[in-house]
Design a protein around this motif. Sequence first.
Motif, mmCIF file in Angstrom:
data_model
loop_
_atom_site.group_PDB
_atom_site.id
_atom_site.type_symbol
_atom_site.label_atom_id
_atom_site.label_comp_id
_atom_site.label_asym_id
_atom_site.label_seq_id
_atom_site.Cartn_x
_atom_site.Cartn_y
_atom_site.Cartn_z
ATOM 1 N N GLN A 93 0.819 -1.129 -0.040
ATOM 2 C CA GLN A 93 0.104 -0.154 0.057
ATOM 3 C C GLN A 93 0.882 1.314 0.037
ATOM 4 O O GLN A 93 0.488 2.347 -0.718
ATOM 5 N N GLN A 94 1.878 1.239 0.661
ATOM 6 C CA GLN A 94 2.795 2.422 0.877
ATOM 7 C C GLN A 94 3.414 2.625 -0.575
ATOM 8 O O GLN A 94 3.749 3.734 -0.867
ATOM 9 N N GLN A 143 2.301 1.836 -3.501
ATOM 10 C CA GLN A 143 1.057 2.175 -4.566
ATOM 11 C C GLN A 143 0.902 4.001 -4.052
ATOM 12 O O GLN A 143 0.443 4.608 -5.093
ATOM 13 N N ASP A 144 0.797 4.200 -2.802
ATOM 14 C CA ASP A 144 0.709 5.710 -2.419
ATOM 15 C C ASP A 144 1.701 6.543 -2.659
ATOM 16 O O ASP A 144 1.452 7.667 -2.591
#
Length: 512
Positions: free
Chosen positions: A258-259, A261-262
């Motif tokens: 997620q990190q 992707q962000d």
Amino acid sequence: MVPLKRRKVVSSGAGSAGSDDVTSPTRFPQVVLFLLERKMGASRRAFLSQLGGKNGFQVEELCSERVTHVICENNSGEEVRRWLESQVGSPAHLLDVSWFTESMRAGRPVEILDRHKLQEQQINEVEVEAFSTPSYACQRRTTLDNHNAVLTDALSLLAENAELSDEDGRGVAFRRAAAVLKSLPEPVTGLTQLRGLPCLGGHSLRVIKDVLENGASSEVEATKQSERFNALKVLTGIFGVGVKTAERWIRERIVGLQQLQDSEQTLNRAQQAGLRHYEDLNQPVTRAEADAVAAVVEEAVASVLPGARVTLIGGFRRGKLTGHDVDFLITHPEEGREAGLMPKVVSWLDSQGFLLYQKTSRNSYLEAEDGPGRPSSNMDRFERCFSVFKLPEEARRGAEEARRGAEETEPCSSSPAAVSQVKGEGLKPWRAVRVDLVVSPISQFAFALLGWTGSKLFERELRRWAGHEKAMSLSSHALYDNRQSRYLRASSEEEIFAHLGLEFIPPSERNA
């Protein structure tokens, strides 16, 4: 067992360590100490030697027959005793550094208690039969029937951690130790059974001892809890991401999907595909799914070049029921007919909607330039395609049913990735699968087949055997005899083993 090296002489004085101005007169002539530098370190050894000298102890710079007490730190008794017996005979006492420090505090040699002695397995050797096995994995038959999975899993995890830390030497050492245990015909119950076996260094033996005595290795458990190890596992699990890239992201405080992707990281095409299909690509591929992919690849090859042969290679050729990808070797009985085949196969697969990602490289192998003079490498120079397949669930299920009908096996549960949910789409009717396609000329096919069958360690050991024992250079393209300055041709794996002076080992027994 890698022998412990004798420490080089660093002091010009013969006998005790330390200079005359810091060494007190000998107060205990019956005690002659030798401090083993291995795992203790040179600076700590020098400090302790000087401390012993100040307290009136004789501390020898080199181990000799005069030595009565060998002081060690973080070494097993068996490995130290085996080395000492090969050097100067067995001394009276093998002691942990705790005896030395307690003696320094007391100002005299303290009584030697059991807790001071280096631990050596106290198993009746009449009751437990010791194992024996050749030094090279390519000399051993290793099936998938692993009797020491708990031990090999522990060593393999430490090997993985070493490789993720860019410590390939340590990684190979753990892999070789695990390979020895995989080849044993029975479970290991005590260290005495391992006496004399190759490739089992002190570190591996300590891990094995810990598991045997406590059910688990404290080092392995600590590694499993390591944030860095887990972050590297997740990030390198992305197709197209290597250790160096993962380490750079971790330094930038990116430790999860997620990190990533962000973040504003720029990803190449392979990494984009890897992140997009992460869940699928990190689920095991079943044999039924491999068979389904094989049917598609065979149809593609037959459509563009009739008569060409497709062989399933890698772990599935060795009999494994699951794998992380599916590999195929393609050739044609007529030399040269395979040239230019890969772009046509890729084009057919793409037109049929099977490719989610692909990268193709051309054949760059030239025998005269890349044969014996080329540095040994795990990578070959064949025409190849690294791809991510879109495997329909219907095809996978059909292959699974056909396989069940052909042989009695336990039912394979549907791969979680094959029926995973995609946001807003409900059940996904396909799964992504890593597929590697390799094209080889028929003249190199036997070498390519051997090289791509694995296991990775088995292939590494084959090349090591060829170089160290036979003065030959082996690759997935050719075998070159350095003494005779000529290539040794082969049309089968059996011929290659014969050239190397090895007993032929079938694929199902190469699971080192």
